[in-house]
Design an enzyme around this catalytic site. Structure first.
Site, PDB file in Angstrom:
ATOM      1  N   SER A 136       0.870  -1.168   0.000  1.00  0.00           N
ATOM      2  CA  SER A 136       0.000   0.000   0.000  1.00  0.00           C
ATOM      3  C   SER A 136       0.913   1.226   0.000  1.00  0.00           C
ATOM      4  CB  SER A 136      -0.866  -0.026   1.267  1.00  0.00           C
ATOM      5  OG  SER A 136      -1.619   1.156   1.368  1.00  0.00           O
ATOM      6  N   LYS A 164      -3.044   5.076  -2.666  1.00  0.00           N
ATOM      7  CA  LYS A 164      -4.088   5.817  -1.968  1.00  0.00           C
ATOM      8  C   LYS A 164      -4.561   6.949  -2.871  1.00  0.00           C
ATOM      9  CE  LYS A 164      -4.018   3.779   2.124  1.00  0.00           C
ATOM     10  NZ  LYS A 164      -5.206   3.209   2.772  1.00  0.00           N
ATOM     11  N   ASP A 189      -7.207   2.945  -3.093  1.00  0.00           N
ATOM     12  CA  ASP A 189      -7.928   2.973  -1.805  1.00  0.00           C
ATOM     13  C   ASP A 189      -8.256   4.425  -1.456  1.00  0.00           C
ATOM     14  OD1 ASP A 189      -8.941   2.639   0.745  1.00  0.00           O
ATOM     15  OD2 ASP A 189      -7.140   1.689   1.584  1.00  0.00           O
ATOM     16  N   GLU A 214     -11.091   0.540  -3.236  1.00  0.00           N
ATOM     17  CA  GLU A 214     -11.368   0.209  -1.838  1.00  0.00           C
ATOM     18  C   GLU A 214     -12.062   1.370  -1.135  1.00  0.00           C
ATOM     19  OE1 GLU A 214      -7.783  -1.202   0.001  1.00  0.00           O
ATOM     20  OE2 GLU A 214      -8.606  -1.141   2.020  1.00  0.00           O
TER      21      GLU A 214
END
Ligand code: OSB
Ligand code: MG
Length: 374
Positions: A136, A164, A189, A214
């Protein structure tokens, strides 16, 4: 099992690189580690709450207070037939799943050690000897920096990249990543940064063959996600809004997403994580193991969890050195050149605590014993 004592430790550990999500930027982690003691043996767990109540309602200080004042008194002095008993004994504490789950996980580790088993075996895992790993990557100052980071992680062998996103760092950034890396497994995400009114923007992400997006909508929402999913081709993966197996049943019934990220802390420990896993498996919903910037103990628990059969997608569990100059366990968690972590066979969570370093990073300790429990 009868717990004699619970020791809480607050660790302060600087990250090797800041981590930015749509809700905040973290430079240093304040982590609560739980040690449960019984008959001369210790079990270890990590509470995965952040430093602020921004991912969910919990944070380091609330986690400490809940563990000390509410969880510990409910499980000390009790005959526990199994670590599964911790969840029902603490369930009437509303919310605070991470505080409950960190203690619960420590009791599982203790149980595994008493039985001479690796933790993965104790929880009924063992479907794989290596777990597939993704990374991530937080929001960076520039897209150039993001591309460089992705390159480094791909060179290290990681099997998928999660970036992200937030308003202002979404379609353009994703487009540039996809342009540079046309065939990698990529996902985004949003950590709840959008609303249904942003559906047209989110729809633009369909052009980039993402594995999933996400938690685009509110942290506590399932219904809006159910309205969004049919508008998108990209599968929605739910994170924040799934706090129990029951939430997963509801989300699946409403078709609010096609994938679920399971985090041990968010759902309150292994008992609920296993139930959630089973609900998803029956419904053909693949799951993967999420991360909360854990130190070694939490990382090792995640590895055990990810050996359950329906954890078929690469998770956010990666090498210690991506987060820490030095971890609190030996050896550190390392990945293979093909982007996997080999599951270890030692008892309990499978690694040793580095006591010296644990003491070095501990800023606060409190022991809750039979005498002090009320
Ligand atoms: O939403 O998955 C998330 C970190 C902190 C809070 C929320 C999330 C994350 C991550 C990092 O994505 C996962 C990790 O590398 O531990
Ligand atoms: Mg997430």
């Amino acid at each position: 099992m009868n717990l004699d004592r619970i020791v809480l430790r607050q660790l302060r550990m600087p990250l090797v690189h800041f981590f930015e999500t749509s809700f905040s930027r973290t430079y240093t982690r304040d982590i609560v580690v739980v040690e449960v003691q019984s008959d001369g043996l210790s079990g270890w767990g990590e509470i995965t709450a952040g430093e602020n109540p921004f991912y969910n309602e919990e944070w380091t200080v609330s986690a400490w207070a809940i563990a000390r004042d509410y969880v510990a008194p409910r499980i000390l002095r009790r005959e526990l037939a199994s670590a599964l008993d911790v969840d029902p004994l603490t369930r009437h504490i509303r919310g605070h799943n991470m505080a409950r789950g960190g203690v619960e996980a420590a009791v599982w580790d203790l149980q595994a050690r008493r039985n001479g088993n690796p933790l993965w075996k104790e929880i009924g895992g063992g479907a794989r000897r290596e777990i597939p790993c993704g990374v991530s990557i937080g929001i960076q100052d520039t897209v150039e920096q993001l591309l460089e980071k992705i390159e480094t992680e791909l060179d290290a062998g990681y099997q998928r990249i999660k970036m992200k996103i937030k308003p202002g760092w979404d379609v353009d950034a994703v487009a540039k990543v996809r342009e540079r890396f046309p065939s990698i497994r990529l996902m985004a995400d949003a950590n709840s940064a959008y609303t249904l009114a942003d559906a047209p923007k989110l729809k633009q992400l369909d052009d980039f063959m993402l594995m999933m997006i996400e938690q685009p909508l509110a942290h506590d929402d399932i219904i809006d996600h159910a309205q969004l999913q049919p508008k998108l081709e990209t599968p929605i993966c739910l994170d924040e809004c799934i706090r129990s197996a029951h939430h997963a049943e509801q989300a699946i019934r409403l078709r609010a997403g096609r994938i679920i990220n399971i985090k041990l802390g968010r759902v309150g420990g292994f008992g609920e994580a296993i139930r959630l896993h089973d609900v998803c498996q029956k419904a053909n919903i693949p799951v993967w193991c999420g991360g909360m910037l854990e130190a070694g103990i939490g990382r090792a628990h995640n590895i055990a969890l990810a050996t359950l059969p329906n954890f078929t997608l690469p998770g956010d569990v990666s090498a210690s050195k991506r987060y820490w100059k030095r971890d609190i366990i030996v050896p550190e968690v390392e990945t293979t050149p093909t982007g996997t972590i080999e599951v270890r066979d030692g008892v309990g969570f499978g690694y040793e605590i580095d006591r010296d370093y644990l003491d070095h990073v501990t800023v606060r300790t409190e022991t809750i014993s039979l005498e002090s429990a009320t």
